[in-house]
Design a protein around this motif. Structure first.
Motif, PDB file in Angstrom:
ATOM      1  N   ALA A  17     -17.578 -21.079   2.232  1.00  0.00           N
ATOM      2  CA  ALA A  17     -18.433 -20.277   1.355  1.00  0.00           C
ATOM      3  C   ALA A  17     -19.876 -20.243   1.831  1.00  0.00           C
ATOM      4  CB  ALA A  17     -18.361 -20.816  -0.075  1.00  0.00           C
ATOM      5  N   GLN A  18     -20.342 -21.317   2.482  1.00  0.00           N
ATOM      6  CA  GLN A  18     -21.747 -21.357   2.898  1.00  0.00           C
ATOM      7  C   GLN A  18     -22.065 -20.336   3.994  1.00  0.00           C
ATOM      8  OE1 GLN A  18     -22.712 -25.096   5.094  1.00  0.00           O
ATOM      9  NE2 GLN A  18     -20.520 -25.481   4.937  1.00  0.00           N
ATOM     10  N   PHE A  19     -21.026 -19.791   4.645  1.00  0.00           N
ATOM     11  CA  PHE A  19     -21.246 -18.826   5.722  1.00  0.00           C
ATOM     12  C   PHE A  19     -21.112 -17.377   5.242  1.00  0.00           C
ATOM     13  CE2 PHE A  19     -19.517 -22.730   7.549  1.00  0.00           C
ATOM     14  CZ  PHE A  19     -20.521 -23.043   8.447  1.00  0.00           C
ATOM     15  N   ILE A  20     -20.606 -17.202   4.021  1.00  0.00           N
ATOM     16  CA  ILE A  20     -20.373 -15.851   3.522  1.00  0.00           C
ATOM     17  C   ILE A  20     -21.704 -15.181   3.215  1.00  0.00           C
ATOM     18  CG2 ILE A  20     -19.360 -14.518   1.628  1.00  0.00           C
ATOM     19  CD1 ILE A  20     -17.220 -16.676   1.394  1.00  0.00           C
ATOM     20  N   VAL A  21     -21.835 -13.932   3.618  1.00  0.00           N
ATOM     21  CA  VAL A  21     -23.022 -13.149   3.284  1.00  0.00           C
ATOM     22  C   VAL A  21     -22.822 -12.602   1.879  1.00  0.00           C
ATOM     23  CG1 VAL A  21     -24.436 -11.159   3.883  1.00  0.00           C
ATOM     24  CG2 VAL A  21     -23.377 -12.527   5.683  1.00  0.00           C
ATOM     25  N   HIS A  22     -23.631 -13.062   0.932  1.00  0.00           N
ATOM     26  CA  HIS A  22     -23.445 -12.685  -0.466  1.00  0.00           C
ATOM     27  C   HIS A  22     -24.217 -11.408  -0.771  1.00  0.00           C
ATOM     28  CE1 HIS A  22     -21.286 -16.334  -1.578  1.00  0.00           C
ATOM     29  NE2 HIS A  22     -22.107 -16.971  -0.761  1.00  0.00           N
ATOM     30  N   ASP A  23     -23.690 -10.290  -0.296  1.00  0.00           N
ATOM     31  CA  ASP A  23     -24.307  -9.009  -0.596  1.00  0.00           C
ATOM     32  C   ASP A  23     -23.953  -8.568  -2.006  1.00  0.00           C
ATOM     33  OD1 ASP A  23     -25.537  -8.678   1.853  1.00  0.00           O
ATOM     34  OD2 ASP A  23     -23.763  -7.787   2.761  1.00  0.00           O
ATOM     35  N   GLN A  24     -24.758  -7.641  -2.551  1.00  0.00           N
ATOM     36  CA  GLN A  24     -24.453  -7.076  -3.850  1.00  0.00           C
ATOM     37  C   GLN A  24     -23.338  -6.045  -3.710  1.00  0.00           C
ATOM     38  OE1 GLN A  24     -25.759  -8.524  -6.241  1.00  0.00           O
ATOM     39  NE2 GLN A  24     -27.282  -9.632  -5.080  1.00  0.00           N
ATOM     40  N   PRO A  25     -22.565  -5.809  -4.779  1.00  0.00           N
ATOM     41  CA  PRO A  25     -21.567  -4.747  -4.725  1.00  0.00           C
ATOM     42  C   PRO A  25     -22.241  -3.403  -4.482  1.00  0.00           C
ATOM     43  CG  PRO A  25     -21.293  -6.119  -6.681  1.00  0.00           C
ATOM     44  CD  PRO A  25     -22.598  -6.493  -6.060  1.00  0.00           C
ATOM     45  N   PRO A  26     -21.576  -2.483  -3.800  1.00  0.00           N
ATOM     46  CA  PRO A  26     -22.201  -1.192  -3.523  1.00  0.00           C
ATOM     47  C   PRO A  26     -22.466  -0.417  -4.804  1.00  0.00           C
ATOM     48  CG  PRO A  26     -19.858  -1.144  -2.987  1.00  0.00           C
ATOM     49  CD  PRO A  26     -20.200  -2.562  -3.285  1.00  0.00           C
ATOM     50  N   THR A  27     -23.625   0.230  -4.860  1.00  0.00           N
ATOM     51  CA  THR A  27     -23.984   1.081  -5.989  1.00  0.00           C
ATOM     52  C   THR A  27     -23.954   2.524  -5.526  1.00  0.00           C
ATOM     53  OG1 THR A  27     -25.448  -0.652  -6.803  1.00  0.00           O
ATOM     54  CG2 THR A  27     -25.738   1.552  -7.726  1.00  0.00           C
ATOM     55  N   PRO A  28     -23.295   3.424  -6.284  1.00  0.00           N
ATOM     56  CA  PRO A  28     -23.238   4.827  -5.866  1.00  0.00           C
ATOM     57  C   PRO A  28     -24.627   5.392  -5.644  1.00  0.00           C
ATOM     58  CG  PRO A  28     -21.774   4.417  -7.736  1.00  0.00           C
ATOM     59  CD  PRO A  28     -22.595   3.173  -7.553  1.00  0.00           C
ATOM     60  N   ARG A  29     -24.792   6.135  -4.523  1.00  0.00           N
ATOM     61  CA  ARG A  29     -26.089   6.744  -4.229  1.00  0.00           C
ATOM     62  C   ARG A  29     -26.479   7.702  -5.354  1.00  0.00           C
ATOM     63  NH1 ARG A  29     -29.035   6.904   0.239  1.00  0.00           N
ATOM     64  NH2 ARG A  29     -27.339   5.943   1.424  1.00  0.00           N
ATOM     65  N   GLY A  30     -27.715   7.602  -5.770  1.00  0.00           N
ATOM     66  CA  GLY A  30     -28.173   8.459  -6.853  1.00  0.00           C
ATOM     67  C   GLY A  30     -27.846   7.915  -8.229  1.00  0.00           C
ATOM     68  N   SER A  31     -27.292   6.705  -8.296  1.00  0.00           N
ATOM     69  CA  SER A  31     -26.936   6.109  -9.581  1.00  0.00           C
ATOM     70  C   SER A  31     -28.184   5.903 -10.432  1.00  0.00           C
ATOM     71  CB  SER A  31     -26.237   4.767  -9.348  1.00  0.00           C
ATOM     72  OG  SER A  31     -26.242   3.995 -10.527  1.00  0.00           O
ATOM     73  N   ALA A  32     -27.997   6.044 -11.748  1.00  0.00           N
ATOM     74  CA  ALA A  32     -29.117   5.824 -12.671  1.00  0.00           C
ATOM     75  C   ALA A  32     -29.568   4.370 -12.652  1.00  0.00           C
ATOM     76  CB  ALA A  32     -28.693   6.235 -14.082  1.00  0.00           C
ATOM     77  N   LEU A  33     -28.737   3.468 -12.131  1.00  0.00           N
ATOM     78  CA  LEU A  33     -29.091   2.054 -12.106  1.00  0.00           C
ATOM     79  C   LEU A  33     -29.950   1.676 -10.901  1.00  0.00           C
ATOM     80  CD1 LEU A  33     -25.836   0.188 -13.241  1.00  0.00           C
ATOM     81  CD2 LEU A  33     -27.943   0.524 -14.534  1.00  0.00           C
ATOM     82  N   GLU A  34     -30.059   2.534  -9.919  1.00  0.00           N
ATOM     83  CA  GLU A  34     -30.791   2.165  -8.698  1.00  0.00           C
ATOM     84  C   GLU A  34     -32.202   1.658  -8.981  1.00  0.00           C
ATOM     85  OE1 GLU A  34     -29.128   4.193  -4.699  1.00  0.00           O
ATOM     86  OE2 GLU A  34     -30.332   5.491  -5.998  1.00  0.00           O
ATOM     87  N   PRO A  35     -33.010   2.356  -9.779  1.00  0.00           N
ATOM     88  CA  PRO A  35     -34.363   1.824 -10.048  1.00  0.00           C
ATOM     89  C   PRO A  35     -34.326   0.520 -10.841  1.00  0.00           C
ATOM     90  CG  PRO A  35     -33.945   3.837 -11.300  1.00  0.00           C
ATOM     91  CD  PRO A  35     -32.838   3.708 -10.327  1.00  0.00           C
ATOM     92  N   VAL A  36     -33.319   0.337 -11.688  1.00  0.00           N
ATOM     93  CA  VAL A  36     -33.194  -0.905 -12.453  1.00  0.00           C
ATOM     94  C   VAL A  36     -32.887  -2.067 -11.513  1.00  0.00           C
ATOM     95  CG1 VAL A  36     -31.959  -2.073 -14.311  1.00  0.00           C
ATOM     96  CG2 VAL A  36     -32.375   0.395 -14.450  1.00  0.00           C
TER      97      VAL A  36
END
Length: 311
Positions: A194-213
């Motif tokens: 687990a210490q080697f895993i890159v903990h990226d965020q789940p992908p967010t759809p481009r243009g999503s209303a959540l992007e600025p949040v």
């Protein structure tokens, strides 16, 4: 003498192939005698590794009386020849120990022998292994899994961890410690994959209303943000915010925030000499104790051990 057969198929990863050959062939018992006889067994007279061509001294018949069979990983995981799967099943039926390294778990899984068992592979391929073989309990966090007769390990260096573990099982800690010293390797490493895993965020759809949040949460993750704070910034109720997060990211706002904080802490541990207590604050954790507990849960090792490995 204990016979170790290393399976060599087209596109075998040379590192995965060489690791068990080197470790087992150099293992000596207290009497000075070799601990193992090592064989390289191929399904064809010539094996294309991509980097070079290998001529295995043994065919699949070399697996017939082997005590241990090692299945190294392969690039791209091409189809496994039916005769290879049959040979592995026959070996298992007579009680041979079978262990895979890295993506060798995909070959192993094709036999059906891992169904109903816990297994691991390189963290990059863990989700795909679980998708292809839902009957296997895939654990992406560990360096290796021991089910007794059947074992699996994570990628690259974890194959060395597995080989040393098998030596310890066969001949005890003193022999395994000598083998580890020859490999310039600790007999046991702290933490897991687990210490080697890159903990990226789940992908967010481009243009999503959540992007600025999401951007605002990342910029302000060091502050004591509550669900109500995030909802107020987003101009939504907390219920609507939770629903939107689930729909668009697959997780909750607070879980997303915790992952951002862990990722920032990893960066600070790698790139700075800040004390761990300061990093806890810089990453937005309420206390050093809470930070250490969350970091260990997500990364699989302590902040101090992580820094020692990656700074």
């Amino acid at each position: 003498m204990h016979i170790v057969a290393v399976l060599a198929l087209d596109r075998v990863v040379p590192f995965d192939l060489a690791t068990p050959i080197e470790v087992f062939s150099r293992t000596l018992l207290p009497s000075g005698r070799p601990g193992y006889e090592v064989r390289i067994c191929g399904a064809s007279p010539e094996v294309d590794t991509g980097a070079f061509t290998l001529r295995p001294p043994f065919g699949l018949g070399g697996l017939d009386d082997a005590d241990t069979i090692i299945v190294p990983g392969r690039d791209a995981n091409p189809p496994v020849p039916a005769e290879v799967l049959d040979a592995l099943r026959r070996a298992a039926a007579r009680g041979a120990r079978i262990a895979s390294i890295c993506s060798g778990a995909f070959i192993f899984a094709e036999t059906g022998l891992l169904d109903g068992l816990r297994a691991t592979t390189h963290w990059v391929g863990a989700a795909e292994l679980a998708r292809r073989h839902p009957a296997i309990d895939v654990d992406p966090d560990v360096l290796y899994v021991d089910n007794g007769q059947f074992l699996t390990s994570a990628g690259a260096a974890a194959g060395l961890d597995l080989c040393l573990y098998l030596i310890r099982r066969d001949h005890g800690s003193a022999v395994a410690a000598d083998a580890a010293r020859l490999s310039v390797m600790p007999l046991e490493r702290e933490g897991g994959q687990a210490q080697f895993i890159v903990h990226d965020q789940p992908p967010t759809p481009r243009g999503s209303a959540l992007e600025p949040v999401l951007a605002w949460m990342e910029e302000n993750c060091a502050k004591e943000l509550t669900l109500e704070d995030v909802a107020a910034y987003a101009g939504m109720s907390t219920r609507t915010l939770n629903r939107r997060f689930r729909e668009q990211t697959g997780t909750t706002p607070l879980q997303w925030l915790l992952r951002i904080r862990v990722r920032r802490a990893q960066h600070l541990l790698e790139a700075t000499a800040y004390p761990v207590d300061r990093i806890a604050g810089e990453a937005g954790f309420g206390s050093p104790t809470a930070f250490r507990e969350r970091f260990k849960r997500v990364v699989g090792t302590s902040p101090h051990a992580y820094r020692a490995s990656f700074r």
